[in-house]
Design a protein around this motif. Structure first.
Motif, short mmCIF file in Angstrom:
data_model
loop_
_atom_site.label_atom_id
_atom_site.label_comp_id
_atom_site.label_asym_id
_atom_site.label_seq_id
_atom_site.Cartn_x
_atom_site.Cartn_y
_atom_site.Cartn_z
N LEU A 62 51.33 -44.74 25.32
CA LEU A 62 52.54 -44.68 24.05
C LEU A 62 53.76 -45.26 24.70
O LEU A 62 54.55 -45.45 23.98
CB LEU A 62 52.57 -43.05 23.93
CG LEU A 62 51.37 -42.47 23.38
CD1 LEU A 62 51.64 -40.83 23.37
CD2 LEU A 62 51.38 -42.93 22.05
N VAL A 63 53.88 -45.03 26.24
CA VAL A 63 55.23 -45.61 26.72
C VAL A 63 55.19 -47.11 26.25
O VAL A 63 56.32 -47.79 25.84
CB VAL A 63 55.17 -45.48 28.18
CG1 VAL A 63 56.49 -46.15 28.62
CG2 VAL A 63 55.31 -43.92 28.53
N GLU A 64 54.44 -47.79 26.50
CA GLU A 64 54.08 -49.40 26.33
C GLU A 64 54.30 -49.71 24.78
O GLU A 64 55.17 -50.45 24.39
CB GLU A 64 52.91 -49.95 26.82
CG GLU A 64 53.20 -51.49 26.30
CD GLU A 64 51.46 -52.00 26.82
OE1 GLU A 64 51.40 -53.51 26.73
OE2 GLU A 64 50.58 -51.53 27.42
N ARG A 65 53.69 -48.84 23.81
CA ARG A 65 53.68 -49.00 22.36
C ARG A 65 55.08 -48.52 21.85
O ARG A 65 55.88 -49.37 21.07
CB ARG A 65 52.89 -47.95 21.80
CG ARG A 65 53.16 -48.24 20.32
CD ARG A 65 52.02 -47.51 19.76
NE ARG A 65 51.70 -47.56 18.00
CZ ARG A 65 51.45 -48.44 17.32
NH1 ARG A 65 51.09 -49.59 17.87
NH2 ARG A 65 51.82 -48.53 16.17
N GLN A 66 55.91 -47.61 22.65
CA GLN A 66 57.36 -47.37 22.25
C GLN A 66 58.00 -48.63 22.66
O GLN A 66 59.16 -48.99 21.79
CB GLN A 66 57.77 -46.22 22.82
CG GLN A 66 59.00 -45.58 22.68
CD GLN A 66 59.46 -44.48 23.05
OE1 GLN A 66 59.23 -44.11 24.43
NE2 GLN A 66 60.15 -43.50 22.42
N LEU A 67 57.80 -48.92 23.75
CA LEU A 67 58.68 -50.24 24.29
C LEU A 67 58.45 -51.45 23.44
O LEU A 67 59.72 -52.08 23.12
CB LEU A 67 58.36 -50.66 25.61
CG LEU A 67 58.98 -49.55 26.89
CD1 LEU A 67 58.29 -50.00 28.13
CD2 LEU A 67 60.45 -49.40 26.89
#
Length: 245
Positions: A62-67
């Motif tokens: 989710l962190v990568e997708r948010q970034l």
């Protein structure tokens, strides 16, 4: 970006050809970052532009997708801001040209000066290929193009009754009246403003070869300003005008 990592002075520089721009190799970047572990803490604005995968198997965190979403939104906002800046610069240029023309109209001491100021400014300053200033009156003056008010109503009555500046693709008989039969064949789109102040005194039309240049939804604020000033200036220089109701 204003701050870029620089290779240490002792680090050899890879030259692809004599006289070419030095290229920074990956090993040099790695060495620099190792020597400067707080670099990204001091330049955290670069993090939004880096692509750092954070995968577990075939899944994406989710962190990568948010970034990624934040990065895409940042790029979109930059594009929007750039477009707004372009529009603002165009409006500044239009305002300056309009201001100079209006001052020339206010300073004009004859009808000939008025007609010349309008036609020269629109053609030379605004780069409009087709310009038509038509004045209405029962008796023509020796300056400019004059037509009988009844003929004008018959030819472009729909445009005159609109009460506002009209732009888009006009009918053939309207283009014939405004620009003449020969020029009409080259006009793809146009904008028309009435000279209306205590009576209808004329019409100002501009044309482009591009059918999409003057769309029906295009802003005509500056042309309306010019027409409003003309509606007040023209009657000062002639007694032949007759209001058209």
């Amino acid at each position: 970006m204003t701050d870029q990592p620089q290779a240490p002075a002792e680090q050899p520089t890879d030259l692809s050809a004599e006289g070419s721009t030095p290229t920074l190799g990956a090993e040099a970047v790695v060495a620099y970052l190792r020597d400067n572990p707080t670099f990204f803490a001091e330049h955290d604005e670069l993090l939004s532009e880096l692509h750092i995968p954070h995968q577990r198997g075939d899944s994406v965190s989710l962190v990568e997708r948010q970034l990624k979403l934040l990065r895409d939104r940042n790029i979109e906002m930059r594009h929007r801001l750039s477009q707004l800046m372009d529009v603002a610069r165009d409006n500044d240029r239009l305002f300056d040209k309009t201001r100079r023309l209006i001052l020339d109209l206010l300073d004009a001491d004859s009808l000939e000066s008025v007609v010349m100021a309008v036609e020269d400014s629109l053609r030379q300053e605004f780069k409009v290929p087709f310009v038509s200033l038509i004045l209405f009156g029962e008796t023509a003056a020796p300056v400019g193009r004059w037509v009988n008010s009844g003929d004008a109503q018959q030819a472009i009555g729909g445009l005159l009754c609109a009460g506002k500046t009209v732009s888009g693709n006009l009918r053939d008989h309207e283009l014939d009246f405004l620009f003449g039969e020969e020029q009409r064949k080259e006009v793809g789109s146009s904008a028309v403003a009435t000279l209306n102040h205590q009576g209808l005194h004329g019409v100002l039309a501009i044309g482009s070869r591009d059918p999409q240049h003057y769309k029906s939804t295009v802003g005509t604020l500056f042309l309306s300003y010019i027409a409003e000033v003309l509606g007040r200036v023209v009657p000062r220089h002639t007694q032949t005008l007759r209001p058209v109701r």
